[in-house]
Design an enzyme around this catalytic site. Sequence first.
Site, PDB file in Angstrom:
ATOM      1  N   HIS A 118       0.974  -1.369   0.141  1.00  0.00           N
ATOM      2  CA  HIS A 118       0.011   0.002   0.275  1.00  0.00           C
ATOM      3  C   HIS A 118       0.920   0.993   0.274  1.00  0.00           C
ATOM      4  O   HIS A 118       1.934   1.310   0.341  1.00  0.00           O
ATOM      5  CB  HIS A 118      -1.203   0.016   1.531  1.00  0.00           C
ATOM      6  CG  HIS A 118      -0.646   0.591   2.334  1.00  0.00           C
ATOM      7  ND1 HIS A 118       0.157   1.218   2.825  1.00  0.00           N
ATOM      8  CD2 HIS A 118      -0.169  -0.327   3.391  1.00  0.00           C
ATOM      9  CE1 HIS A 118       0.684   1.383   4.262  1.00  0.00           C
ATOM     10  NE2 HIS A 118       0.379  -0.308   4.294  1.00  0.00           N
ATOM     11  N   CYS A 119       0.439   2.268  -0.532  1.00  0.00           N
ATOM     12  CA  CYS A 119       0.693   3.729  -0.262  1.00  0.00           C
ATOM     13  C   CYS A 119       0.010   4.312   0.795  1.00  0.00           C
ATOM     14  O   CYS A 119      -0.710   4.017   1.685  1.00  0.00           O
ATOM     15  CB  CYS A 119       1.026   4.011  -2.076  1.00  0.00           C
ATOM     16  SG  CYS A 119      -0.259   4.869  -2.775  1.00  0.00           S
ATOM     17  N   MET A 120       0.250   6.010   0.660  1.00  0.00           N
ATOM     18  CA  MET A 120      -0.442   6.743   1.690  1.00  0.00           C
ATOM     19  C   MET A 120      -2.151   6.383   1.536  1.00  0.00           C
ATOM     20  O   MET A 120      -3.072   6.948   2.567  1.00  0.00           O
ATOM     21  CB  MET A 120      -0.906   8.118   1.076  1.00  0.00           C
ATOM     22  CG  MET A 120       1.181   8.325   1.589  1.00  0.00           C
ATOM     23  SD  MET A 120       1.704   9.940   0.969  1.00  0.00           S
ATOM     24  CE  MET A 120       0.783  10.711   2.771  1.00  0.00           C
TER      25      MET A 120
END
Length: 454
Positions: free
Chosen positions: A26-28
């Site tokens: 995942h990213c932000m």
Amino acid sequence: MKKEEKLARGILDHIGGGDNIRSFTHCMTRVRLDLKDESKADIQALKNTDGVMGVIEDETLQIVVGPGTVNKVSDQITKMTGKRMGETVDANEDDAVSLKKSELKKKNNTPVKNLLRKIGSIFIPLIPGLVASGIINGIAGFAKNAGVDETETWIQILTLLGGSIFGYLAIVVGWNTAKEFGGTPVLGAIAGIITIHPGLADIVLFGENLLPGRGGLFGAMFAAWLMVVFERFYRRFIPNAVDIIVTPLLTVLTVGILTIVAVMPAAGVLSDGITTGIHAVLEVGGPVAGGLLAGFFLPLVMVGLHHGLTPIHMELINSVGATSLLPILAMAGAGQVGASIAIFVKSRNQRLKNVIKGGLPAGLLGIGEPLLYGVTLPLGRPFITACMGAAVGGAYQAIMHTAASGIGVSGLSLIPLIVENKYLMYFIGLVITYTAGFIFTYFFGFKKEMDEGF
């Protein structure tokens, strides 16, 4: 059942279950899933899942769930499936599945898009550290500008904490580059260390002392990529019995020399060209350039390629101390905020208003994806009027010559990082962008009939 647990369960139900996940991260704001068989994913059902703000089909399936929530949802996916983030599970694919994946990869692998995607994958894991360090730097800078003595112990500590990752960023970038291209991460880290080693200044080559950090992150990334290339090359013919000793030895010797003699000088020319070019564009183009950059930035965000600009921001910071590009591009998210507020005022659809209420706090803090994928993009015209509002703000920031000393944040969160005491000017730019996005959307972007289709 907790909200995040329910959302994770809904995601798994509509992608063919946990067994269909090869790997995920995942990213932000996005859960990124690499699926064994994309045909098992029900994209429309995913988009309709409560808590999902948007779905992007790319090499990985990207599901936008928002900041904070993405960490908890990812943890729930791990609990439900037993698969940890970044862990890859082998899959025995049949010919049809392999063909479909191959076609999708070919469709999305244009050279520029693939390069930006690779660069994004290198920097995405670094974003939390860049955000934390940047804000700490901003606080220390704000205190110094307010008259606090730089020799105060607490200021020195903040400066140390805030500057650590930026001082040694080439090392972790080198590590991630080698990892991304399938090499040994520590060899990539060594490549990064070579480019910033203080001992370079004591070496005279071609009649000149070498310059530590020459070429910046571009040099570190290219040197780390060369580590991968030569590691694979030597491994082809080095006997297995001595591979663990000879392969890394030859790789470090070869790439180390190439880095000093060729990579750093070439990357230095590239770095100088990019930084000089950007400043020239903003100097000559002024508000027109700022408006175009801000107005057309969201398409990059839509496909997750905006992280590919990170080394450019970092090179601007390394070379001149601040990036003038970031405050301009930050207006793209501000335009979304203004457009969403206008929709909230005009809409009578309670579900739409709830989505806006949920996304606005993140939008104000510079994370525009919840509003982008949850509100303006699905509605169509408000996306365009939001971009128009962003263009107005980008033009203003270009006129004011605002710049930031760090990256990883935008919106209101970027204020502490603005240099030369132009905090108020940057904030006024945000207000102008909110207002422009609101006006364009209120009068031209949102029609009441859009309520019915949401």
